[in-house]
Design a protein around this motif. Structure first.
Motif, short mmCIF file in Angstrom:
data_model
loop_
_atom_site.label_atom_id
_atom_site.label_comp_id
_atom_site.label_asym_id
_atom_site.label_seq_id
_atom_site.Cartn_x
_atom_site.Cartn_y
_atom_site.Cartn_z
N LEU A 104 -10.58 5.86 1.35
CA LEU A 104 -11.29 7.05 1.82
C LEU A 104 -10.52 7.78 2.93
O LEU A 104 -10.87 8.88 3.31
CB LEU A 104 -12.68 6.69 2.33
N HIS A 105 -9.46 7.12 3.44
CA HIS A 105 -8.66 7.67 4.54
C HIS A 105 -7.20 7.83 4.13
O HIS A 105 -6.29 7.77 4.95
CB HIS A 105 -8.78 6.78 5.77
N ASP A 106 -6.95 8.02 2.84
CA ASP A 106 -5.61 8.31 2.32
C ASP A 106 -4.60 7.17 2.48
O ASP A 106 -3.41 7.41 2.70
CB ASP A 106 -5.05 9.59 2.94
N VAL A 107 -5.08 5.93 2.38
CA VAL A 107 -4.21 4.76 2.31
C VAL A 107 -4.67 3.96 1.10
O VAL A 107 -5.80 3.49 1.05
CB VAL A 107 -4.29 3.89 3.59
N HIS B 5 0.85 -1.19 0.00
CA HIS B 5 0.00 0.00 0.00
C HIS B 5 0.88 1.24 0.00
O HIS B 5 2.10 1.16 0.14
CB HIS B 5 -0.95 -0.01 1.20
N VAL B 6 0.23 2.39 -0.13
CA VAL B 6 0.93 3.67 -0.19
C VAL B 6 0.18 4.66 0.72
O VAL B 6 -1.04 4.69 0.74
CB VAL B 6 0.95 4.21 -1.64
N HIS B 7 0.96 5.45 1.44
CA HIS B 7 0.42 6.61 2.17
C HIS B 7 0.85 7.84 1.37
O HIS B 7 2.01 8.26 1.48
CB HIS B 7 1.00 6.70 3.58
N PRO B 8 -0.02 8.42 0.55
CA PRO B 8 0.41 9.53 -0.29
C PRO B 8 0.69 10.82 0.47
O PRO B 8 1.37 11.71 -0.05
CB PRO B 8 -0.76 9.73 -1.27
N PRO C 267 2.30 13.53 8.87
CA PRO C 267 1.33 13.91 9.91
C PRO C 267 0.34 12.77 10.16
O PRO C 267 0.33 11.77 9.44
CB PRO C 267 0.65 15.13 9.31
N SER C 268 -0.50 12.97 11.15
CA SER C 268 -1.45 11.92 11.55
C SER C 268 -2.46 11.58 10.47
O SER C 268 -2.84 10.43 10.32
CB SER C 268 -2.21 12.35 12.80
N GLY C 269 -2.90 12.60 9.75
CA GLY C 269 -3.92 12.37 8.73
C GLY C 269 -5.15 11.73 9.34
O GLY C 269 -5.57 12.07 10.44
N LYS C 270 -5.71 10.77 8.62
CA LYS C 270 -6.96 10.13 9.02
C LYS C 270 -6.73 8.70 9.51
O LYS C 270 -7.67 7.90 9.56
CB LYS C 270 -7.92 10.09 7.83
N LEU C 271 -5.49 8.36 9.87
CA LEU C 271 -5.18 6.96 10.15
C LEU C 271 -5.88 6.43 11.40
O LEU C 271 -6.39 5.31 11.39
CB LEU C 271 -3.67 6.75 10.25
N SER C 272 -5.94 7.19 12.46
CA SER C 272 -6.63 6.74 13.66
C SER C 272 -8.12 6.49 13.36
O SER C 272 -8.70 5.49 13.80
CB SER C 272 -6.47 7.77 14.78
N GLN C 273 -8.71 7.39 12.58
CA GLN C 273 -10.12 7.21 12.22
C GLN C 273 -10.30 5.97 11.33
O GLN C 273 -11.30 5.27 11.43
CB GLN C 273 -10.65 8.46 11.49
N LEU C 274 -9.31 5.70 10.49
CA LEU C 274 -9.37 4.48 9.68
C LEU C 274 -9.33 3.25 10.57
O LEU C 274 -10.10 2.31 10.38
CB LEU C 274 -8.22 4.45 8.66
N PHE C 275 -8.43 3.24 11.56
CA PHE C 275 -8.36 2.10 12.47
C PHE C 275 -9.70 1.89 13.18
O PHE C 275 -10.12 0.75 13.39
CB PHE C 275 -7.24 2.27 13.48
N ASP C 276 -10.38 2.99 13.53
CA ASP C 276 -11.72 2.86 14.13
C ASP C 276 -12.65 2.09 13.20
O ASP C 276 -13.42 1.24 13.64
CB ASP C 276 -12.35 4.24 14.39
N GLN C 277 -12.57 2.36 11.91
CA GLN C 277 -13.46 1.71 10.94
C GLN C 277 -13.04 0.28 10.60
O GLN C 277 -13.87 -0.54 10.24
CB GLN C 277 -13.55 2.55 9.68
N LEU C 278 -11.73 0.00 10.70
CA LEU C 278 -11.24 -1.33 10.35
C LEU C 278 -11.29 -2.31 11.51
O LEU C 278 -11.13 -3.52 11.30
CB LEU C 278 -9.80 -1.25 9.82
#
Length: 161
Positions: free
Chosen positions: A147-150, A62-65, A121-132
């Motif tokens: 949808l969370h930049d991954v 995967h890529v974190h842009p 930066p943090s971006g939306k990763l914590s929110q993604l973990f909530d959804q995953l």
């Protein structure tokens, strides 16, 4: 003529304190793709989590842009894909994955893996973990991640993944 630019100093949103070794910051713990993630530090500029990785688990290419990602290996040996090359990292090693770099990691060595991960930066990763959290459908993991930049690479795009 001298031109001065004034910079506004903005205090960060990282709360002071200690996250104990056995705890997660804010009690945030997730089960993602068979890994257990414990939040260790979170602000708008940085997000860190402890990853407990049973044998046979991994995160596909995967890529974190918009984020730099790092892994500091505490226990075990990780098999890593870094921009077209396969390598390994063990205890004490720190892996650097600049934003935009295709990467993956797997625990294939036999034995539990444990590593501190962080992104900036943090971006939306914590929110993604909530959804995953506890999500078992791989297609839905890929969809929500986008949808969370991954962005996950298509299956088969990386030999050996």
């Amino acid at each position: 003529m001298e031109i001065r630019q004034e910079q506004e100093i903005v205090l960060g949103d990282l709360p002071k304190g200690i996250t104990l070794a056995s705890e997660a910051m804010g009690n945030k713990t997730w089960n993602v793709l068979g890994h257990t993630y414990l939040a260790k530090a979170e602000s708008s500029t940085s997000f860190a989590w402890l990853s407990l990785d049973p044998t046979g688990t991994g995160v596909p290419p995967h890529v974190h842009p918009t984020q730099d990602e790092h892994i500091h290996v505490l226990e075990g040996v990780y098999t890593l894909y870094l921009d077209g090359e396969w390598t390994t990292a063990g205890p004490g090693d720190t892996v650097r994955m600049p934003m935009g770099l295709p990467h993956a990691y797997y625990n294939r060595a036999g034995g539990a893996g444990k590593a501190l991960f962080w992104v900036s930066p943090s971006g939306k990763l914590s929110q993604l973990f909530d959804q995953l959290h506890n999500l078992a459908d791989p297609d839905e993991v890929v969809r929500r991640s986008a949808l969370h930049d991954v962005d996950f690479l298509p299956p088969g795009a990386v030999p050996g993944a």
